[in-house]
Motif scaffolding. Sequence first.
Motif, short mmCIF file in Angstrom:
data_model
loop_
_atom_site.label_atom_id
_atom_site.label_comp_id
_atom_site.label_asym_id
_atom_site.label_seq_id
_atom_site.Cartn_x
_atom_site.Cartn_y
_atom_site.Cartn_z
N ARG A 158 0.83 -1.19 0.00
CA ARG A 158 0.00 0.00 0.00
C ARG A 158 0.87 1.25 0.00
O ARG A 158 0.65 2.19 -0.76
N ILE A 159 1.86 1.24 0.86
CA ILE A 159 2.73 2.42 0.96
C ILE A 159 3.54 2.61 -0.32
O ILE A 159 3.71 3.71 -0.82
N ALA A 160 4.02 1.50 -0.86
CA ALA A 160 4.85 1.61 -2.05
C ALA A 160 4.03 2.13 -3.23
O ALA A 160 4.51 2.94 -4.03
N ASN A 161 2.80 1.66 -3.31
CA ASN A 161 2.02 2.02 -4.50
C ASN A 161 1.20 3.28 -4.33
O ASN A 161 1.02 4.04 -5.27
N GLN A 162 0.68 3.48 -3.14
CA GLN A 162 -0.13 4.68 -2.93
C GLN A 162 0.28 5.40 -1.68
O GLN A 162 -0.44 5.39 -0.68
N PRO A 163 1.45 5.98 -1.68
CA PRO A 163 1.83 6.71 -0.48
C PRO A 163 0.86 7.84 -0.24
O PRO A 163 0.40 8.48 -1.19
N LYS A 164 0.52 8.07 1.01
CA LYS A 164 -0.46 9.12 1.29
C LYS A 164 0.22 10.40 1.75
O LYS A 164 -0.20 11.49 1.43
N HIS A 165 1.23 10.22 2.56
CA HIS A 165 1.86 11.41 3.13
C HIS A 165 2.88 11.99 2.15
O HIS A 165 3.66 11.25 1.57
N PRO A 166 2.87 13.30 1.97
CA PRO A 166 3.82 13.90 1.02
C PRO A 166 5.27 13.56 1.34
O PRO A 166 6.10 13.45 0.44
N TYR A 167 5.57 13.36 2.62
CA TYR A 167 6.94 13.02 2.98
C TYR A 167 7.32 11.65 2.42
O TYR A 167 8.40 11.45 1.88
N THR A 168 6.40 10.70 2.56
CA THR A 168 6.66 9.37 2.02
C THR A 168 6.89 9.45 0.52
O THR A 168 7.78 8.79 -0.02
N THR A 169 6.11 10.25 -0.13
CA THR A 169 6.25 10.39 -1.57
C THR A 169 7.66 10.87 -1.93
O THR A 169 8.28 10.33 -2.85
N SER A 170 8.15 11.84 -1.17
CA SER A 170 9.46 12.33 -1.53
C SER A 170 10.55 11.33 -1.18
O SER A 170 11.55 11.20 -1.88
N LEU A 171 10.34 10.57 -0.09
CA LEU A 171 11.30 9.51 0.23
C LEU A 171 11.39 8.52 -0.91
O LEU A 171 12.47 8.12 -1.34
N LEU A 172 10.23 8.13 -1.40
CA LEU A 172 10.20 7.14 -2.47
C LEU A 172 10.88 7.68 -3.72
O LEU A 172 11.55 6.95 -4.44
N SER A 173 10.72 8.95 -3.95
CA SER A 173 11.26 9.49 -5.19
C SER A 173 12.76 9.77 -5.11
O SER A 173 13.39 10.05 -6.11
N ALA A 174 13.32 9.69 -3.91
CA ALA A 174 14.74 10.02 -3.77
C ALA A 174 15.65 8.85 -4.13
O ALA A 174 16.85 9.02 -4.28
N ALA A 175 15.10 7.65 -4.24
CA ALA A 175 15.95 6.50 -4.53
C ALA A 175 16.45 6.58 -5.97
O ALA A 175 15.68 6.84 -6.88
N PRO A 176 17.75 6.37 -6.16
CA PRO A 176 18.27 6.49 -7.52
C PRO A 176 17.77 5.38 -8.44
O PRO A 176 17.43 4.29 -8.00
N GLU A 177 17.73 5.70 -9.70
CA GLU A 177 17.22 4.78 -10.71
C GLU A 177 18.44 4.14 -11.39
O GLU A 177 19.34 4.84 -11.82
N LYS A 178 18.44 2.81 -11.46
CA LYS A 178 19.66 2.21 -11.99
C LYS A 178 19.69 2.22 -13.51
O LYS A 178 20.70 1.93 -14.13
N ASP A 179 18.58 2.51 -14.11
CA ASP A 179 18.56 2.56 -15.57
C ASP A 179 18.84 3.99 -16.03
O ASP A 179 18.05 4.90 -15.79
N PRO A 180 19.98 4.21 -16.67
CA PRO A 180 20.37 5.57 -17.01
C PRO A 180 19.44 6.24 -18.03
O PRO A 180 19.47 7.45 -18.19
N THR A 181 18.61 5.46 -18.71
CA THR A 181 17.78 6.07 -19.74
C THR A 181 16.51 6.70 -19.18
O THR A 181 15.93 7.57 -19.80
N THR A 182 16.08 6.23 -18.01
CA THR A 182 14.88 6.85 -17.46
C THR A 182 15.28 8.08 -16.67
O THR A 182 16.27 8.09 -15.95
N ASP A 183 14.48 9.11 -16.85
CA ASP A 183 14.77 10.32 -16.11
C ASP A 183 13.88 10.37 -14.90
O ASP A 183 12.66 10.36 -15.00
N ARG A 184 14.50 10.40 -13.77
CA ARG A 184 13.73 10.38 -12.55
C ARG A 184 13.34 11.81 -12.18
O ARG A 184 14.16 12.71 -12.23
N ALA A 185 12.09 11.98 -11.82
CA ALA A 185 11.67 13.29 -11.35
C ALA A 185 12.02 13.37 -9.87
O ALA A 185 11.47 12.64 -9.06
#
Lengths: 699, 331
Positions: free
Chosen positions: A591-618
């Motif tokens: 649930r948390i991974a797919n639908q984070p509710k708290h804005p803080y969780t969202t930013s935590l999730l988005s901070a993890a680096p992406e190992k595929d260099p072709t995708t641009d992470r926001a």
Amino acid sequence: MTLLDVENLKVTYTTEDDTVHAVNDVSFSIDEGVNYGLAGESGSGKSTIAEALLGLLPGNGTVERGKITFNGRDITSLSDTERRDMLWEDIAYIPQSAMDSLDPVMSTGDQIIQAIQAHRSVSDEKARSRVEELFEIVGLDPDRIDDYPHEFSGGMRQRVTIAMALALEPDLIIADEPTTGLDVIVQDKIIDKILEIQERMDSSLLLITHEIGVIAETCDELSILYGGKVMEQGSVDNVLVNPTNPYTMGLKNSFPEIDGSNEDAVAIPGSPPNLNHEPTACVFKDRCPFATDECGDSHPDLVSLPNRNHRSACHHVDKAAQMRRDAKNPETWDIPEAEDTATDTGEVVLETDNLEKYYEQSQSLLSQFRGEDPDYVKAVDGVSLSVRRSEVVGIAGESGCGKSTLGETMALLEDPTGGEFVFDGEPYEYYQNSNLEEFRRKVQIIFQDPFDSLNPRQTVRKLVGEPLTIHDYRSDEHEQAIIETLEKVGLTPAEKFLDQYPHELSGGQRQRVAVAKALVLDPDFLICDEPASMLDVSLKVNLLNLLRELADTEDIGIVYISHDLASLMQVSDRLAIMYLGRIIEEGAVDRIANQPKHPYTTSLLSAAPEKDPTTDRARVLLDGEPPDPVDLPTGCKFAPRCPKAEEECWATEPALDESEDEDHRAACYFPDDETAETAVEASQTDDPDQSTNAGSLSD
Amino acid sequence: MSQFQRFLAKRLAISIGLTLIAVSVIFVVLRLLPGSPFEALVTSGNLNQQQINEIRALYGLDQPMWRQYIDYMVSILTFQFGYSILRSQPVWDVLEPRLVNTLILLVPALVTTAILSSALGMYAGWNRGSLLEKSSIITTTFLRSTPVFITAIFFIIVFAYNLELVPAFGMRSVTASPEGYVDTFLSIDFLHHYLLPFTVAVLYYSGDFLLLARNGIVEKRGSEFLKLHKAKGLTEMQQLARAGRNSMLPILTYFALRLGMIFQGLILLEVVFGWPGIGRELVLAIQQQDYPLVQAAVFIMALAVIIANLAADVLYAYFDPTVSTGGGSSA
Ligand SMILES: Nc1ncnc2c1ncn2[C@@H]1O[C@H](COP(=O)(O)OP(=O)(O)OP(=O)(O)O)[C@@H](O)[C@H]1O
Ligand code: SF4
Ligand code: SF4
Ligand SMILES: [Mg+2]
């Protein structure tokens, strides 16, 4: 123009009874203004290369052969004085462990001033103002240059070392794991900072790390190291998107993805090669699923692939496409598919209600003399959490959010200063008054760095048996208890390990001994505080699997504390996200991974680096550091950094059950899922990336 | 109250408690010793019983034990040490010059050795495995394990009797009759007498400092922050200085403690060199059961040790920026 050229570098260490061939004929070159990555597991020789470049090898390390040319000068033949002049002026260094790389008894500012004055004759005032400027650049408060290292958090200390590296605007910065041990948000910010500054100064960067995600995002070219050999080399886009070497493929596989998908990370089985002889076969042969006889005869040369910046050392490069396909399949690596057991969780074993732990703050000597009243740090501030048997509850959060204190308070290593605490049906007072012994047996804690917690002069038998002696538990069947436990943690046959010393074990085995030490007393509850933060991927994956299995088979409750969301997602049933001493979101992992509710969780999730260099992470780079835990805002504690904050948020603090969903609680007035659109409309400060970003992580 | 004040108050309370205990122990031990200081006078027939009783009353020795104890506590804690029984002189007048003599010999020796041996030890630790390291360790271990009077006698034989460079005995020549401290200590004659005991004292103290400094450096060598210092381009000496600063605390603490113990003098050294110091005086006073003198001397010594302990604690807290003077830290 080529800035640094390394040619056939070979470095060995002499030890008491062996020669360690740490780096074997490594060649690479870095052009001006290029970011170069060195990746590889622990022990692959990354740091050794950095130290050889800088002339920092310890006394028993020797550069056997090879040529290192920097700006056209051969730096292996420099005199001591010439080398000293070059260091920092031309090549600066960001060390691996910022935690203990700063001189503990010298103020941070003075350490940087020292670096400046060692090379240039500038007045103290000039140097000081330069340091203030540098602090500003790296995002530290310039008023804090007289503070000592211990007054800074891990992430801030890393910034200090970065500031130091920038002091003389060098041509090349060598950063050795600049973010290991930091949590994702800080890591993300540090990497961002390094890139930004380096862009501005136009210097080159040699980035050493075992996180290929970080390299994918920041570097132009890279070399993948294994056993002191370059396995694959070239532009990041080529190597990471279309690896041609089995080792790179395995390495890429072993990074868990944060997306709640049940595709478990696949560690490369086996352990790194023994480096006590010159490699005669392919160094990866013992662990390579594609090995043939040919691979045993010689280590493959690094050959260039046609028409692109890409080199690979494998006898079977021609079959790269086929190998890539096979490598995706865990069976190729001889790993049985983990059957996903929907675990039945048992009764609640530990429960806290509004648990609090406040610390009195230390003050400056001056105000201590003046007798000013101390402030309180609310390290744990009203945490309500329950853990059942057979359940793994993950606790995530940035450094300093109080997660370790929570762990220690749950283990009663720290006395709670408020709230309720119930373990096994008995309240805190019961254990505090006289039954602590029993509690210490039933609740075990595994600390951050289990390596260091093993006494090097004790055998495995002694180490694991020690708790038995202390608690006088199963005293007439010591040996039996030890053997059973060793087998439980997968050290089989146990007899073989009993008389070994920690240094005779591999990293993963040592880790297991540390776990066995905690398990030998048959605890009901296990608290793991970042047990894997210092481990590299394959060891980490092993440990996580072991813990998961223990929870399922031994019926114990586990609390797993970490800043590493990816590992947490992999091991936990339920996840609690902590921010400034409180839990701000709690629910089932997917649930948390797919639908984070708290804005803080969202930013935590988005901070993890992406190992595929072709995708641009926001990236959702959060503004600033968490607020001072002493002077908290009255409303939502996240409001100062929250992109969605509104007046309501500043007024009163949202409760954890704000979202009215028993199974997925979040302390936010505007949880991300349903209200996402309305919130976007309502607030201009909102980051438009936010909602799309949460989605992109779950695909 | 702030944390540091609390820390200070706690240490002070402990120190005061220790002082009271020490003083009481002195009282009890002295009363338990057999015999009395007057026996000698009585047996020599100089005093009759009547006179003895008077004197006993004068010194309060006819009072009940608890009364004696209270009087004793009050006076000693207010630094009224009374009269020496045998010398019929205020105790302080007897002790003061002896104490000064001891301090003037041992304090410079301790300071010298603390600086020189620590520096040497640090250098030895930095060059681990070098000839210097090995030989300095062997020498100091040898010096440490040899009783100080043997070293002293050896030095006397060599430098005083064989080479006849310096006098063997005493603090001033027999003929000198100086007035006041300045006159006593500021003279070539004093320096002559001073050199030998000073050197022996320096050697005696050197071992501990050398080993402490060397071990401190050995422990710090190879630590991450030194690597970064090296990477910054600092010279070997600058790096060593940083390592030294980082291992300075134990040395400082040890120095403070040693400084406290100096008030006891170095009895054997004082005896061998005939140095009129406090250690020698104490032995004499005990032999003659001169209660007030012994009490005062032991009290001063105990107090010095306790104050030095306190100073060591405070210094430690002051010089180590990472010492939090109480309670934990946040996560
Ligand atoms: N001082 C030393 N003496 C002996 N062997 C050493 C020494 N330093 C490193 N080694 C060995 O050299 C090899 C390479 O070590 P190195 O520190 O370069 O690895 P690394 O890739 O930086 O690993 P990590 O990711 O853990 O930092 C390892 O096998 C290590 O055990
Ligand atoms: S050379 Fe052989 S053993 Fe080495 S990586 Fe290639 S296939 Fe595997
Ligand atoms: S309550 Fe408001 S400030 Fe707090 S997290 Fe939610 S939106 Fe942000
Ligand atoms: Mg390393």
